[in-house]
Write a protein that holds these residues in place. Structure first.
Motif, PDB file in Angstrom:
ATOM      1  N   SER A   9      54.819  54.507  29.578  1.00  0.00           N
ATOM      2  CA  SER A   9      54.870  53.367  28.656  1.00  0.00           C
ATOM      3  C   SER A   9      53.876  52.281  29.040  1.00  0.00           C
ATOM      4  CB  SER A   9      56.279  52.779  28.614  1.00  0.00           C
ATOM      5  OG  SER A   9      56.668  52.286  29.886  1.00  0.00           O
ATOM      6  N   LEU A  10      53.540  52.164  30.324  1.00  0.00           N
ATOM      7  CA  LEU A  10      52.627  51.113  30.763  1.00  0.00           C
ATOM      8  C   LEU A  10      51.286  51.189  30.053  1.00  0.00           C
ATOM      9  CD1 LEU A  10      53.170  51.174  34.633  1.00  0.00           C
ATOM     10  CD2 LEU A  10      54.245  49.652  32.977  1.00  0.00           C
ATOM     11  N   GLN A  11      50.809  52.413  29.798  1.00  0.00           N
ATOM     12  CA  GLN A  11      49.464  52.553  29.232  1.00  0.00           C
ATOM     13  C   GLN A  11      49.473  52.608  27.709  1.00  0.00           C
ATOM     14  OE1 GLN A  11      48.237  56.283  28.240  1.00  0.00           O
ATOM     15  NE2 GLN A  11      50.405  55.973  27.796  1.00  0.00           N
ATOM     16  N   ARG A  12      50.645  52.528  27.090  1.00  0.00           N
ATOM     17  CA  ARG A  12      50.729  52.454  25.624  1.00  0.00           C
ATOM     18  C   ARG A  12      50.712  50.998  25.186  1.00  0.00           C
ATOM     19  NH1 ARG A  12      55.062  53.667  23.236  1.00  0.00           N
ATOM     20  NH2 ARG A  12      54.132  54.436  21.316  1.00  0.00           N
ATOM     21  N   ALA A  13      49.727  50.235  25.685  1.00  0.00           N
ATOM     22  CA  ALA A  13      49.702  48.800  25.454  1.00  0.00           C
ATOM     23  C   ALA A  13      48.266  48.297  25.556  1.00  0.00           C
ATOM     24  CB  ALA A  13      50.593  48.086  26.477  1.00  0.00           C
ATOM     25  N   HIS A  14      48.072  47.040  25.259  1.00  0.00           N
ATOM     26  CA  HIS A  14      46.759  46.402  25.342  1.00  0.00           C
ATOM     27  C   HIS A  14      46.139  46.661  26.715  1.00  0.00           C
ATOM     28  CE1 HIS A  14      44.129  42.859  26.187  1.00  0.00           C
ATOM     29  NE2 HIS A  14      43.771  43.032  24.924  1.00  0.00           N
ATOM     30  N   ARG A  15      44.943  47.231  26.720  1.00  0.00           N
ATOM     31  CA  ARG A  15      44.200  47.572  27.949  1.00  0.00           C
ATOM     32  C   ARG A  15      45.072  48.402  28.887  1.00  0.00           C
ATOM     33  NH1 ARG A  15      41.441  46.334  24.348  1.00  0.00           N
ATOM     34  NH2 ARG A  15      40.211  44.425  24.202  1.00  0.00           N
ATOM     35  N   GLY A  16      45.693  49.435  28.300  1.00  0.00           N
ATOM     36  CA  GLY A  16      46.657  50.237  29.038  1.00  0.00           C
ATOM     37  C   GLY A  16      46.078  51.025  30.192  1.00  0.00           C
ATOM     38  N   GLU A  17      44.770  51.152  30.272  1.00  0.00           N
ATOM     39  CA  GLU A  17      44.174  51.835  31.420  1.00  0.00           C
ATOM     40  C   GLU A  17      44.414  51.059  32.724  1.00  0.00           C
ATOM     41  OE1 GLU A  17      41.850  52.821  27.713  1.00  0.00           O
ATOM     42  OE2 GLU A  17      42.518  50.962  28.666  1.00  0.00           O
ATOM     43  N   GLN A  18      44.488  49.720  32.609  1.00  0.00           N
ATOM     44  CA  GLN A  18      44.457  48.887  33.808  1.00  0.00           C
ATOM     45  C   GLN A  18      45.703  49.000  34.694  1.00  0.00           C
ATOM     46  OE1 GLN A  18      41.532  47.679  34.618  1.00  0.00           O
ATOM     47  NE2 GLN A  18      40.902  48.617  32.663  1.00  0.00           N
ATOM     48  N   PRO A  19      46.936  48.982  34.172  1.00  0.00           N
ATOM     49  CA  PRO A  19      48.072  49.120  35.103  1.00  0.00           C
ATOM     50  C   PRO A  19      48.098  50.457  35.827  1.00  0.00           C
ATOM     51  CG  PRO A  19      48.808  49.216  32.814  1.00  0.00           C
ATOM     52  CD  PRO A  19      47.380  48.753  32.795  1.00  0.00           C
ATOM     53  N   ILE A  20      47.613  51.513  35.188  1.00  0.00           N
ATOM     54  CA  ILE A  20      47.589  52.813  35.867  1.00  0.00           C
ATOM     55  C   ILE A  20      46.569  52.788  36.997  1.00  0.00           C
ATOM     56  CG2 ILE A  20      47.359  55.296  35.547  1.00  0.00           C
ATOM     57  CD1 ILE A  20      49.693  53.823  34.013  1.00  0.00           C
ATOM     58  N   TRP A  21      45.388  52.247  36.734  1.00  0.00           N
ATOM     59  CA  TRP A  21      44.352  52.157  37.762  1.00  0.00           C
ATOM     60  C   TRP A  21      44.800  51.235  38.894  1.00  0.00           C
ATOM     61  CZ3 TRP A  21      38.550  51.528  35.944  1.00  0.00           C
ATOM     62  CH2 TRP A  21      37.698  52.004  36.951  1.00  0.00           C
ATOM     63  N   ALA A  22      45.400  50.101  38.538  1.00  0.00           N
ATOM     64  CA  ALA A  22      45.868  49.168  39.568  1.00  0.00           C
ATOM     65  C   ALA A  22      46.996  49.779  40.398  1.00  0.00           C
ATOM     66  CB  ALA A  22      46.333  47.869  38.914  1.00  0.00           C
ATOM     67  N   GLY A  23      47.859  50.582  39.762  1.00  0.00           N
ATOM     68  CA  GLY A  23      48.932  51.234  40.498  1.00  0.00           C
ATOM     69  C   GLY A  23      48.409  52.262  41.484  1.00  0.00           C
ATOM     70  N   ILE A  24      47.396  53.021  41.073  1.00  0.00           N
ATOM     71  CA  ILE A  24      46.783  53.990  41.992  1.00  0.00           C
ATOM     72  C   ILE A  24      46.100  53.253  43.135  1.00  0.00           C
ATOM     73  CG2 ILE A  24      44.999  55.760  42.196  1.00  0.00           C
ATOM     74  CD1 ILE A  24      45.629  56.532  39.282  1.00  0.00           C
ATOM     75  N   ALA A  25      45.444  52.125  42.823  1.00  0.00           N
ATOM     76  CA  ALA A  25      44.792  51.337  43.874  1.00  0.00           C
ATOM     77  C   ALA A  25      45.819  50.820  44.880  1.00  0.00           C
ATOM     78  CB  ALA A  25      44.026  50.172  43.243  1.00  0.00           C
ATOM     79  N   LEU A  26      46.965  50.338  44.389  1.00  0.00           N
ATOM     80  CA  LEU A  26      48.003  49.860  45.297  1.00  0.00           C
ATOM     81  C   LEU A  26      48.493  50.989  46.193  1.00  0.00           C
ATOM     82  CD1 LEU A  26      49.985  47.622  46.185  1.00  0.00           C
ATOM     83  CD2 LEU A  26      51.495  48.379  44.338  1.00  0.00           C
ATOM     84  N   ALA A  27      48.715  52.174  45.620  1.00  0.00           N
ATOM     85  CA  ALA A  27      49.157  53.320  46.414  1.00  0.00           C
ATOM     86  C   ALA A  27      48.100  53.706  47.443  1.00  0.00           C
ATOM     87  CB  ALA A  27      49.473  54.500  45.501  1.00  0.00           C
ATOM     88  N   ALA A  28      46.823  53.597  47.072  1.00  0.00           N
ATOM     89  CA  ALA A  28      45.752  53.909  48.025  1.00  0.00           C
ATOM     90  C   ALA A  28      45.759  52.926  49.188  1.00  0.00           C
ATOM     91  CB  ALA A  28      44.405  53.900  47.311  1.00  0.00           C
ATOM     92  N   LEU A  29      45.991  51.634  48.913  1.00  0.00           N
ATOM     93  CA  LEU A  29      46.058  50.656  49.998  1.00  0.00           C
ATOM     94  C   LEU A  29      47.230  50.959  50.926  1.00  0.00           C
ATOM     95  CD1 LEU A  29      45.334  47.201  48.282  1.00  0.00           C
ATOM     96  CD2 LEU A  29      43.731  48.791  49.339  1.00  0.00           C
ATOM     97  N   LEU A  30      48.339  51.402  50.376  1.00  0.00           N
ATOM     98  CA  LEU A  30      49.484  51.762  51.219  1.00  0.00           C
ATOM     99  C   LEU A  30      49.192  52.989  52.080  1.00  0.00           C
ATOM    100  CD1 LEU A  30      52.344  51.232  48.615  1.00  0.00           C
ATOM    101  CD2 LEU A  30      51.900  49.824  50.635  1.00  0.00           C
TER     102      LEU A  30
END
Length: 759
Positions: free
Chosen positions: A319-340
């Protein structure tokens, strides 16, 4: 057919019998299913909404093909099969010879049946390929933004197709941080079927072991109550800001895994510079995020520290990406997981789609399933699936998509089977205008959906219960013999029989059918598939034995996502399919496209400033009582309606401020349209947020009152793409106002047949 016979659906396996004298279906869920879906209760959906015979729209029949503003408003004329088949064959031939095959759009969304042979999408594509091809669609409304983005960030979509199983998560994950939740209602369904519903039980097992759950969503019930989750309720569409602030805490407090970022990530310096404010002068601090998303700053930093201290899964819902600029939360979530630094560890890293379907997290068979060959489509033209209205309204115009500049073909004929775009698509008033533009619209349908009402030729299709098939999904360990349970209603035929008749009329019958009946195709597909399997996975049952038994067990389902495990162990020997071979927190490829709506790294791209005329947020999510819009007239779906309309949930504080009462029918209004819905009070919402499920059949029968009088939220949502990268659907959120009605609401006519006329 009073004997209970095996069958399957997208929401579960079952045995059923039809009792003709009472016109009643009796149904037993599969005894091996620990939590059968209540959606099975919709299957006894015998109603006036059934298409009983072929129909042709009166205006098309009298005036011939061409654009027509009466499409969707006109009456229909009943005709015989021996008239409609040659009529449609001539029209198909006219369009392909006069305008070329790119002028035919082959539409189907693939959810028509759990059966693999009577898979409407495969049938229509096979038929049109034998006629020389068609303009197609790519991607889905569910994942329109994600698949394109993931190809650039992690190389492919295997993190969606084959994520770590719930079995592994239940054993190893200590902290589930669920952006968008893992809603149990969505885990009832799976494309191709599901024999055992296990997702909810596995999450309960994780909780019993001591795992902690944090839900990040404006809706509290996006995670089951029995998981005792902490609820963090941001404003809709602001998850990216929260994710960036969590990354900020990890960076400034040096809690990120620097070694993993040095060896498994590219673009770390660019992303760090952006998060710390070097790129735009705005550090993405918890205080900055709090002002954007409404989550207190003093909750953000402790959550980041807890994530770094535990085996953490960053779960990102579709559901996160079914929204305005929906690419960004997915990319930011992967980035957060990479930092962890936990990507590739059991139970850690990120997941995209847990809670989206029953199959996500269930494991994956290492081989394919029996599938009807579709042939080759020589027409190169395509559209992203959510751009269907643009295709019809803007022929010859160009658009940008994933680094390409493409052109919309001039569509003259739309051929739709097994789907209902008036459910999936946004701005339904605009879609209605779009459907007036082609010369001809053809639909195969069992029921008078809004799509059927907006067609010129409506051909009555059988339901799954009225035909035989093979039910299977790669996430499920059972192949089911779907026996016919009931005789076809009226003059209904299955899609294969309809296409076979048309193919013979057009001179390609032998090529399309290969001389086989539907039953012979089932045996052919099963035996061909069985012969190609590795010996250790090959069922011993031949087709006849399988059909008598009702099912065979499929072995070898994988439960670990070894792609990231191997990548973690040795990124040089097992690189990802990205240009760098690593996780790309900065993509030079995406940056080279020059898109201001999707730059080369995760970024907060704020939506347009809110219009004070529309002060409330509306979340338009998947329904709990049906699969998309399927069988909206079924008993389970109908029982959830209020005053015959879809319920809109309103927080008691908002209801008090607006003077609304429980059960009251109200008008919701947005910048693009309006709909009626019935008020249900609920404190499981963030104040200022309403929730209205998708799937109520579109009813435009009283336009002077509302665009839809039944409660379809896509009468309110805007028809705009997520960005030029993916052009995905943005139908999850919109801004609305709520108005009390000054007159009694009009009746709902969505489940009634359209006007029927004589010639």
């Amino acid at each position: 057919m009073t004997e209970h016979r095996p069958h399957s659906s997208h929401y579960g396996a079952f045995h059923a019998a039809h009792h003709p004298g009472e016109d009643r279906l009796s149904l037993r869920p599969d005894p091996g299913d620990p939590e059968p879906s209540p959606l099975l209760r919709n299957l006894p959906a015998f109603s006036r909404a059934r298409v009983d015979r072929p129909y042709v729209r009166r205006g098309w029949l009298t005036r011939g093909p061409g654009p027509d503003p009466e499409r969707g408003r006109d009456a229909f004329v009943p005709v015989e099969w021996d008239e409609v088949v040659p009529l449609l064959a001539r029209e198909l031939d006219r369009v392909r010879t006069t305008h070329g095959n790119s002028a035919i759009f082959g539409g189907s969304y693939g959810w028509g049946s759990a059966g693999r042979f009577h898979h409407a999408q495969s049938q229509v594509h096979r038929f049109l390929n034998h006629l020389g091809g068609y303009t197609r669609s790519v991607n889905t409304y569910s994942l329109g933004a994600s698949r394109n983005l993931l190809s650039h960030v992690v190389g492919d979509d295997r993190s969606i197709v084959e994520p770590t199983s719930y079995l592994v998560l239940a054993e190893h994950t200590e902290l589930f941080v669920c952006f968008g939740g893992m809603p149990a209602k969505n885990s009832q369904v799976n494309a191709g079927g599901v024999s055992r519903h296990t997702a909810a039980g596995q999450l309960r097992a994780a909780r019993a072991r001591g795992a902690r759950f944090v839900l990040v969503s404006p809706l509290r019930d996006d995670l089951a109550d029995d998981l005792d989750a902490e609820w963090i309720a941001p404003l809709p569409g602001t998850d990216t800001a929260l994710l960036l602030a969590l990354a900020y805490v990890l960076l400034v407090e040096r809690r990120y895994d620097a070694a993993f970022c040095a060896t498994h990530v590219t673009g770390f310096d660019v992303f760090r510079d952006y998060v710390l404010g070097g790129a735009d002068g705005v550090p993405k601090t918890p205080a900055w995020a709090a002002a954007v998303c409404g989550v207190p700053a003093d909750r953000i930093a402790p959550l980041a520290r807890e994530m770094a201290a535990h085996r953490t899964l960053v779960s990102l819902s579709w559901s996160l990406q079914r929204a305005h600029r929906g690419e960004q939360p997915i990319w930011a979530g992967i980035a957060l997981a990479a930092l962890l630094g936990q990507i590739g560890l059991p139970g850690g890293g990120f997941g995209h789609g847990y809670g989206a379907t029953a199959g996500t997290g269930a494991g994956l068979l290492p081989y394919g399933l029996p599938t009807l060959p579709q042939g080759t489509n020589p027409v190169p033209d395509f559209i992203p699936v959510a751009r269907i209205a643009d295709l019809l309204l803007r022929p010859g115009e160009s658009y940008e998509y994933d680094g390409q500049r493409l052109t919309y073909p001039d569509t003259r004929l739309v051929y739709w089977t097994g789907g209902n775009p008036f459910h999936h698509h946004q701005d339904l008033a605009r879609l209605r205008r779009a459907f007036t533009r082609p010369d001809t619209v053809v639909v195969h349908e069992p029921f008078w959906t809004a799509t059927a009402r907006h067609a010129d030729l409506v051909l009555p299709a059988t339901t799954t219960l009225e035909r035989e098939d093979l039910g299977a999904a790669r996430q499920d360990p059972v192949l089911i013999a779907m026996h016919r349970v009931a005789e076809p209603r009226g003059q209904a035929r299955d899609d294969y029989a309809i296409f076979a008749d048309l193919a013979h009329e057009l001179g390609v019958g032998e090529a399309f059918t290969e001389g086989r009946t539907a039953r012979q195709w089932l045996a052919h597909l099963y035996e061909g598939w069985r012969a190609d399997l590795p010996p250790e996975h090959r069922p011993t049952e031949d087709f006849d034995a399988f059909w008598r038994a009702g099912r065979v067990t499929l072995t070898g389902r994988r439960t670990r996502h070894t792609l990231y495990e191997r990548f973690r162990a040795d990124p040089k020997r097992h690189p990802l399919a990205t240009p760098s071979g690593r996780i790309e927190l900065y993509s030079a490829t995406v940056a080279s496209f020059g898109y201001d709506d999707c730059p080369g790294h995760p970024a907060w791209l704020p939506p347009p400033a809110p219009d004070p005329e529309f002060p409330l947020w509306l979340v338009a999510n998947n329904p709990a009582t049906r699969l998309h819009s399927q069988l909206d007239h079924g008993p389970h779906s109908a029982a959830a309606k209020v005053a015959g309309r879809e319920p809109v949930r309103v927080h008691p504080e908002d209801a008090a401020a607006l003077g609304l009462t429980e059960g009251e029918v109200v008008r919701l209004r947005s910048a693009v349209g309006s709909c009626l819905a019935a008020v249900v009070l609920s404190d499981a919402l963030r104040p200022g947020v309403l929730q209205l499920a998708t799937g109520a059949w579109f009813d435009p029968s009283a336009p002077e009152v509302a665009t839809c009088v039944h409660g379809n939220p896509n009468a309110l949502t805007a028809d705009v793409g997520t960005s030029r990268l993916a052009q995905g659907c943005t139908g999850q959120h919109t801004r609305v106002a709520v108005e009390r009605l000054t007159a009694p609401p009009p009746p709902v006519r969505a489940h009634q047949p359209p006007p029927i006329a004589s010639r």
